[in-house]
Design an enzyme around this catalytic site. Structure first.
Site, PDB file in Angstrom:
ATOM      1  CG  HIS A 356      -1.938  -1.038   1.263  1.00 57.55           C
ATOM      2  ND1 HIS A 356      -3.225  -0.883   0.780  1.00 57.55           N
ATOM      3  CD2 HIS A 356      -1.863  -2.302   1.719  1.00 57.55           C
ATOM      4  CE1 HIS A 356      -3.893  -2.019   0.959  1.00 57.55           C
ATOM      5  NE2 HIS A 356      -3.089  -2.892   1.526  1.00 57.55           N
ATOM      6  CE  LYS A 544      -7.033  13.630   0.975  1.00 54.70           C
ATOM      7  NZ  LYS A 544      -6.963  12.525   0.049  1.00 54.70           N
ATOM      8  NE  ARG A 545      -4.192   9.576  10.637  1.00 53.51           N
ATOM      9  CZ  ARG A 545      -3.664   8.602  11.352  1.00 53.51           C
ATOM     10  NH1 ARG A 545      -4.261   7.432  11.427  1.00 53.51           N
ATOM     11  NH2 ARG A 545      -2.543   8.785  12.031  1.00 53.51           N
ATOM     12  CE  LYS A 550      -2.900  10.492   3.637  1.00 55.92           C
ATOM     13  NZ  LYS A 550      -3.524   9.659   2.593  1.00 55.92           N
ATOM     14  CB  THR A 652     -10.399   4.576  -0.847  1.00 59.65           C
ATOM     15  OG1 THR A 652      -9.879   4.891   0.457  1.00 59.65           O
ATOM     16  CG2 THR A 652      -9.694   3.361  -1.401  1.00 59.65           C
ATOM     17  CE  LYS A 656     -14.287   5.266   1.228  1.00 57.25           C
ATOM     18  NZ  LYS A 656     -13.296   5.351   2.316  1.00 57.25           N
TER      19      LYS A 656
END
Ligand code: 26Q
Length: 807
Positions: A356, A544-545, A550, A652, A656
Site C-alpha cells: 500500500h 484524510k489522515r 497529502k 479511496t 467515495k
C-alpha cells in the site's frame, strides 16, 4: 429473506423492549431502541450465518482469509439492515413509534479499528466478498481501544482514548471454546532424529490465549453471512497455576501485560519505530489466524496439508501480517513434519501480499535482535529463508550480485518485511495502476526482475452499498428513478446516467439533492462548531489522515491567499467558498500537528473577519472517522486529492466523493489518474507536477524552494505571515513550518505546485458559475464511478489471484 412489514416490526420492537430491556416503549431512549433493533437483526441473521458456514464446510470450498491489522468497519446497524433488505421498513417502524432513525443508529459507537485507507479498504472488501457470494473472511485483532479520539482545544489536537467497548457491542459473539494458544519467547532446542531429520522443541515460552470474537458480515440481499474474526489476548490459565495461591498475584500481574497485546491500535506514525508490543500484536494475529485456518482445514480434509493450497489462500494486508510466511513454515515443519522444500512449496502457494505504499521510508523493518528474543524459532526460519534467497541470487542472477545488500531480507541487523513478503508469496499487488508501475519500475525493480509473474495490479474500490446507497439515499432515489435499480447489483450500469447528462429536469433533481445534503451538513457544522456556513457556497472538502505528502498545507496556503486577496480588495466578487477539513495527525508527528493548528488558526481569523463578509469560511471538523465521512461526502462539491505526485498509492476518499457527484481537484497521483481516464479532462481539475517530474527532481535535484519564495510575492507574503507571527498570539507560532519549507527545501513541492493549484481553483470557480455545466460534470463523475465499486476489485482478486468460486 422473510419480508417483515412495518406493523410486525412495531410489534416485535414493543415486545423486545419489554423482554430484553425491561421497559415500556414510552420510557425507551434512543439507546434502548438501538439495542432492540440490533437484537432483531441478530435474530434474523444468526440462522443464515450458521447456514453459510455449514454450506462452505459441506461443499469443502476454497476460501480466502484476509489478514489485516486493521478493519475500519464504522457502524454496522444501518448497513446490516440495508443488506438484509430491512432498512426502509425499520425506518418506517421507528418513525411510527416517534423516533428519529438517524439518532437511533447514531447510538452505535464506531468500531474504529483502523488508521485510514488500508483499514477501511479491508472493511469494504468484506462487504463485497459477502455480497458477491464469495467464501472469504477477515482475521484481525479486537483492540480494546481503537484509534484515539481527537479533540481540538485552542486549535491543538488532543488525543483521548477510544474505549469503544464501554457499552455492550451487540455485533460480536465470543467463542471461548475456539481459543488458540500462542507462544512467545523461550528457547528453541534442536535434536537430530534417527533418520537424520531435525526436530525442534520450545521451552520456557510465555503463553497467551487468543480468544475469537466473531462479527457477522452480511451480504446484500443474498442470505450469505461471512465472518470477521477478531482475536482477543487473554491469560492462558492452567488449574494448577490458579490453585497455587502464591502464584495468584503473579498471575494477575502477568495477566495485565498479556491483555496489553490486544490493548490498543497503534497509530500510523510514518516513522514506525520498532515497538516490541506492535511486533507482539503482529505475531499474535498471524499465529492465531494460521493455526485456526489449519484447524478448520483439517475438519473437512483430515489428511495431510499437501492440499492446503487447493483450499486456502491468505491475503496479507501490507507487510503487517507478513510473519504469516515464517509462521506457516514453522507449523508445516515443526508440527506437521514437512521438510524445508515441501513446506516452502506449500507456503508460497498460499500467501499473497498487497503493498500500500511507495514511500520507501515507510517500509516496515524490525531489529533482528527483537525478533530473535521474542520469536526465536521464527528468527531461525527467516534466517534460513534469507540464506537460501541470497544464495539463489548469487548463483542464478550474477547481474544482481552487487545488489544483494539491497535485496537481502536481513541486512544491517534488520528484517525487511516487504522483501520477506515478496519472496514468500505467489502474488504481489499494488493498489492503483500508477502505484503498481512505480513498484515494478522503481521501488521494487530488482524484485520485479527476479519475479516478473508475481507482480500485478488491483486498483482499489469502495462498497457502493455503504458509500452511495446508504449514505446518500436521496441521490440513490434520483438515480433509480431514471435508470432503474439494476445499478445496485451492477454498479457499472451507473454509466447509463450519461444519457441524461443534458436532461434539464434530471439535472435540477441532482442539484436539489446536493443542495439538501449541503443544508444537512451546514446544520451539522453549526451544531458542532457554532460556525454558520452558506449552503449555497462551494463546499470544498479535504478529509484524510494528516500527512505532509497529502499536502493539507497547500490547501490552507490557498485559503490564506484568497483571504489576503479579499483583504486587499474587499469588494471583489467571488463565489462564496466553504473549506472543510477533517484529519487526525499521529500523536508523535509534530509537523502534522502544526498544520492542524494552522488550519484552525486560519479558520478563526477568516471566519470572524467582517471584511470577508462570509465569502470564505473554514471549518475543521474534529475526530474525523467513518461516521463523519458519511455525513460530509454526500455534501461535497470539490474533492481535494492533492498529494505530491507518486506518493499516494491509490486513495479511496477520491472514489467515495466522485460517486457522490463531487468533482476531483487533484494531482496525477494514485487512482486520480484512473478517474481522469474515465471522466476525461473536462470533468476533473488536474494540476501540478507529474510523478515522473517529482522523481526526476528527487534523483537529479534542480528544485530550489527559496527561488519561488524570492520571486512569487503571493508565496512570500504567506510564508512571512507564518514566520512573523501574523497567525498567532506570539511570533514563533508557525516558524517550524516556515523553516521546514525553506530550509529543508520543501520536500513535498508545496511551493512548486502553488501557482498551478491557484490557477486550477480559478477554473473551479468559473465552472461553478455555470450551474448546468457543473451539474453535467457532476453527473459524468457519478456515471463513471461504477468502476470503483469494490465489487469490481474483489472480482479481480477472486479471478486472478485467489482463483475463488462463488457459492
Ligand atoms: C505500521 C507500523 C507500526 C504502526 C503503524 C503502522 C501502519 C499502520 C497503518 C502503517 C501504515 C498504515 C496505513 C496505511 C494506509 O492506510 N495506506 C493507504 O492505503 C490505502 C488503501 O490501499 C491507499 O488508498 C492509500 O493511498 C494508502 O496511503
Amino acid at each position: 429473506m422473510s419480508k417483515i412489514t412495518a406493523e410486525e416490526l412495531v410489534e416485535s420492537i414493543t415486545n423486545k423492549m419489554k423482554t430484553e430491556r425491561g421497559k415500556d416503549l414510552k420510557d425507551a431512549s434512543d439507546k434502548d431502541l438501538y439495542y432492540v433493533i440490533t437484537s432483531i437483526v441478530n435474530d434474523e441473521l444468526k440462522p443464515h450465518w450458521l447456514e453459510t458456514e455449514k454450506n462452505y464446510k459441506k461443499r469443502n470450498v476454497r476460501q480466502v482469509y484476509y489478514l489485516s491489522m486493521e478493519f475500519l468497519v464504522g457502524r454496522l446497524a444501518e448497513s446490516n439492515l440495508l443488506n438484509f433488505g430491512l432498512l426502509n421498513t425499520t425506518n418506517e417502524a421507528l418513525e411510527r413509534l416517534g423516533f428519529d432513525p438517524e439518532k437511533v443508529y447514531a447510538e452505535e459507537h464506531d468500531a474504529g479499528l483502523g488508521n485510514g485507507g488500508l483499514g477501511r479498504l479491508a472493511a469494504c472488501f468484506l462487504d463485497s466478498l459477502a455480497s458477491l457470494r464469495y467464501p472469504g473472511h477477515g482475521c484481525g485483532i479486537r483492540y480494546r481501544y481503537g484509534l484515539f479520539e481527537q479533540r481540538i482545544i485552542h486549535g491543538n489536537q488532543i488525543e483521548l482514548p477510544d474505549y469503544w467497548l464501554k457499552e455492550e457491542y451487540p455485533w460480536e459473539t465470543r467463542k471461548a471454546d475456539e481459543a488458540i494458544k500462542i507462544h512467545f519467547g523461550g528457547q528453541v532446542h534442536m535434536f537430530k532424529k534417527n533418520d537424520g531429520s531435525l526436530e525442534f522443541k520450545y521451552e520456557n515460552t510465555d503463553q497467551v490465549m487468543a480468544v475469537p470474537y466473531d462479527i457477522p458480515i452480511v451480504g446484500f440481499e443474498n442470505q450469505v453471512v461471512n465472518s470477521l474474526r477478531l482475536w482477543s489476548a487473554e491469560l492462558a490459565t492452567s488449574d494448577e497455576d490458579v490453585a497455587h495461591t502464591t502464584q495468584y498475584y503473579h498471575h494477575l500481574d502477568h495477566n495485565h501485560s498479556i491483555e496489553q497485546i490486544s490493548g490498543f491500535l497503534y497509530p500510523d506514525d510514518s516513522s514506525h519505530e520498532g515497538k516490541e508490543l506492535r511486533l507482539k500484536q503482529q505475531y499474535f494475529l498471524v499465529s492465531a489466524s494460521i493455526q485456526n485456518i489449519i484447524k478448520k482445514y483439517k475438519e473437512t480434509n483430515r489428511k495431510s496439508l499437501n492440499h492446503l493450497p487447493d483450499k486456502v489462500v491468505i491475503q496479507i494486508n501490507d507487510t503487517h501480517p507478513s510473519l504469516a510466511i515464517p509462521e506457516l513454515m514453522r507449523i508445516l515443519m515443526d508440527e506437521e513434519h514437512y521438510g524445508w522444500e515441501d513446506a516452502w512449496k506449500i507456503t508460497t502457494k498460499v500467501i499473497a501480499y498487497t503493498n500500500h505504499t511507495t514511500l520507501s521510508e515507510a517500509l516496515e523493518k524490525w531489529p533482528t535482535a527483537m525478533i530473535q528474543s521474542l520469536l526465536p524459532r521464527l528468527h531461525m526460519i527467516i534466517d534460513e529463508i534469507n540464506e537460501r534467497f541470497c544464495k539463489e541470487i548469487w548463483l542464478e542472477y550474477p547481474e544482481l550480485r552487487n545488489k544483494i545488500h539491497e535485496l537481502a531480507i536481513i541486512a544491517d541487523n534488520q528484517v525487511h518485511m516487504a522483501r520477506l513478503a515478496i519472496v514468500g508469496s505467489f502474488s504481489v499487488n499494488g493498489v492503483a495502476r500508477i502505484h503498481t508501475e512505480i513498484l515494478k519500475k522503481k521501488e521494487m525493480k530488482d524484485f520485479y526482475h527476479l519475479f516478473p509473474n508475481k507482480f500485478n495490479n488491483k486498483t482499489n474500490g469502495i462498497t457502493h452499498r455503504r458509500w452511495l446507497l446508504q449514505v446518500n439515499p436521496k441521490l440513490s432515489d434520483v438515480i433509480t428513478d431514471v435508470i432503474g435499480p439494476q445499478w445496485i447489483s451492477r454498479p457499472n450500469q451507473l454509466i447509463s446516467l450519461l444519457r441524461y447528462s443534458k436532461d434539464r429536469p434530471f439535472l435540477e433533481k441532482i442539484d436539489k439533492v446536493k443542495h439538501e445534503n449541503k443544508q444537512a451538513l451546514a446544520k451539522f457544522i453549526l451544531d458542532r462548531t457554532g460556525i454558520k456556513v452558506d449552503d449555497k457556497s462551494i463546499f470544498d472538502v479535504q478529509i484524510k489522515r494528516l500527512h505532509e505528502y497529502k499536502r493539507q498545507l497547500l490547501n490552507i496556503f490557498h485559503v490564506i491567499y484568497l483571504y489576503n486577496e479579499l483583504k486587499d480588495n474587499p469588494n471583489q466578487d467571488i463565489t462564496p467558498r466553504t473549506f472543510i477539513f477533517g484529519a487526525k495527525a499521529a500523536p508523535s508527528y509534530h509537523l502534522a500537528k502544526e498544520v492542524i493548528k494552522l488550519i484552525n488558526k486560519v479558520a478563526s481569523i477568516v471566519n470572524h473577519d467582517p471584511d470577508i463578509k462570509d465569502k470564505l469560511k473554514v471549518v475543521f471538523l474534529e475526530n474525523y472517522n467513518v461516521s463523519l465521512a458519511e455525513k460530509i461526502i454526500p455534501a461535497a462539491d470539490i474533492s481535494e486529492q492533492i498529494s505530491t505526485a507518486s506518493k499516494e498509492a491509490s486513495g479511496t476518499g477520491n472514489m467515495k466523493m466522485m460517486m457522490n457527484g463531487a468533482i476531483t481537484l487533484g494531482t496525477l497521483d494514485g487512482a486520480n489518474i484512473e478517474i481522469r481516464d474515465l471522466v476525461g479532462d473536462n470533468n476533473i481539475f488536474i494540476f501540478g507536477l507529474t510523478a515522473d517530474e517529482v522523481l526526476e527532481y528527487y534523483h537529479n535535484g534542480g528544485y530550489v524552494a527559496r527561488d519561488i519564495y524570492n520571486t512569487d510575492d503571493r508565496v512570500r507574503r504567506i510564508l512571512d505571515q507564518l514566520n512573523e507571527g501574523w497567525f498567532g498570539t506570539h511570533d514563533i507560532e508557525f516558524k517550524d513550518i516556515f523553516y521546514h519549507i525553506l530550509y529543508h527545501n520543501d520536500p513535498y513541492f508545496v511551493l512548486k505546485d502553488f501557482d498551478p493549484y491557484i490557477v486550477s481553483h480559478e477554473l473551479v470557480e468559473q465552472s461553478y458559475r455555470d450551474k448546468f455545466t457543473w451539474l453535467n460534470m457532476s453527473v459524468a463523475n457519478i456515471a463513471h464511478s461504477g468502476k470503483f465499486s469494490s465489487d469490481r476489485t474483489i472480482q479481480e482478486y477472486a479471478s486472478s489471484i485467489w482463483n475463488l468460486n462463488k457459492v
